[in-house]
Design an enzyme around this catalytic site. Sequence first.
Site, PDB file in Angstrom:
ATOM      1  N   LYS A  53       0.834  -1.196   0.000  1.00  0.00           N
ATOM      2  CA  LYS A  53       0.000   0.000   0.000  1.00  0.00           C
ATOM      3  C   LYS A  53       0.869   1.245   0.000  1.00  0.00           C
ATOM      4  CE  LYS A  53      -0.622   0.240   5.028  1.00  0.00           C
ATOM      5  NZ  LYS A  53       0.080   1.528   5.168  1.00  0.00           N
ATOM      6  N   LYS A  82       1.067   0.126   9.750  1.00  0.00           N
ATOM      7  CA  LYS A  82       2.094   0.708   8.900  1.00  0.00           C
ATOM      8  C   LYS A  82       1.739   2.140   8.529  1.00  0.00           C
ATOM      9  CE  LYS A  82       4.306  -3.229   8.763  1.00  0.00           C
ATOM     10  NZ  LYS A  82       3.646  -3.791   9.936  1.00  0.00           N
ATOM     11  N   ASP A  83       2.786   2.943   8.275  1.00  0.00           N
ATOM     12  CA  ASP A  83       2.627   4.362   7.978  1.00  0.00           C
ATOM     13  C   ASP A  83       1.846   4.619   6.696  1.00  0.00           C
ATOM     14  OD1 ASP A  83       4.087   5.020  10.183  1.00  0.00           O
ATOM     15  OD2 ASP A  83       5.935   5.500   9.105  1.00  0.00           O
ATOM     16  N   ARG A  84       1.274   5.804   6.638  1.00  0.00           N
ATOM     17  CA  ARG A  84       0.610   6.261   5.412  1.00  0.00           C
ATOM     18  C   ARG A  84       1.642   6.774   4.420  1.00  0.00           C
ATOM     19  NH1 ARG A  84      -2.644  10.172   7.393  1.00  0.00           N
ATOM     20  NH2 ARG A  84      -4.557   8.944   7.363  1.00  0.00           N
TER      21      ARG A  84
END
Length: 360
Positions: A53, A82-84
């Site tokens: 992603k 998880k980070d954007r």
Amino acid sequence: MTLVFDWSALAQLVPGEGTGGVLRQSPPDFRVEEVPAYAPCGAGEFVYLKVEKTGHTTAHVVRELCTQLGVRDRDVGVAGLKDRHAVTTQWLSLPGKFERHLGQFALEGVRVLEVTRHSNKLGLGHLHGNRFVVRVREAQGQADRAAAILAELEGLGVPNYFGPQRFGLGGLNAEEGLRVLRGESRLRDPRVRRFLTSSVQSAVFNAFVSLRLQRGLFDRVVAGDMAKKHATGGVFMVEDAERETPRAQAREISATGTLFGRKVKPLTLVAGELEAETLAGFGLSPAAFDSRKGDRRLTRVFPSEASVAAEQDGFTASFTLPKGSFATSVLREIMKTEVDSPASQGAQADDPLMWPEENE
């Protein structure tokens, strides 16, 4: 002490100048790949998706899966968040009956890389760690310096600070969390309240680790410490610090800090004095955290599989960390900058509705 996240309030481990530089000029500059605790066996009642992603939090991807496929959010399994602002790869699990609907799922910035089966739902914490590949720009000629610091960190370990992502927009989550603990908050959503109070736990833990660095105790244990064995995960109370410290310096064991809660006892003896000093700096007591379960967290972790590649405008640092640890703690030691500071993290804050209820 302040509850607002501030790198300058947390002691550094490696002295000297850093490389400087900037992060996250584009999502591919920050790559994270989950290192699973086990490989799916290929059979069972749950379908496992390996997804890549970009530009989405894990929470957003899960919400879209639920909306598009008709899955209940509690039936979606994730091992970690998880980070954007990164390109991240991780596993998700769904009840097997939804496999036939996967072709309907579409979300810009998300790719399903693999579909398989396993016998159990994926649970929070079901991972070994994460592999990071991070591009640092505007740091020309600093690759050798970065490599030297990273090599030093592989041997010394890294302060296992909770990074800025844990503290939300502006680093202010812990302040609202304190109001929750005091019964002064008007927020009613239980998941948000848990997330905010966990930020207070994190702020106290960070201060405890920083105090140990300041007192020269980063690679040592003291009487009363609850030390963890790196090889087995076993935890024991240190009675003879002189006997156990060589094991700490040999990287066999490390001290843990308390994430306060009703099921975790505070430290005692010398370690308890350090802990009480930390709590007093916030005007808190262990009883303030009775709404949380509590946990223990290593005060240091060791990067592995570390390397640095020179780039025209800086360098790329690659390393693996155990689960629950933050790459920002490594990058801060290398760069000596306010890595992902609250002022710059606006869109990077994790979604509180999906933050783990237990401590990572």
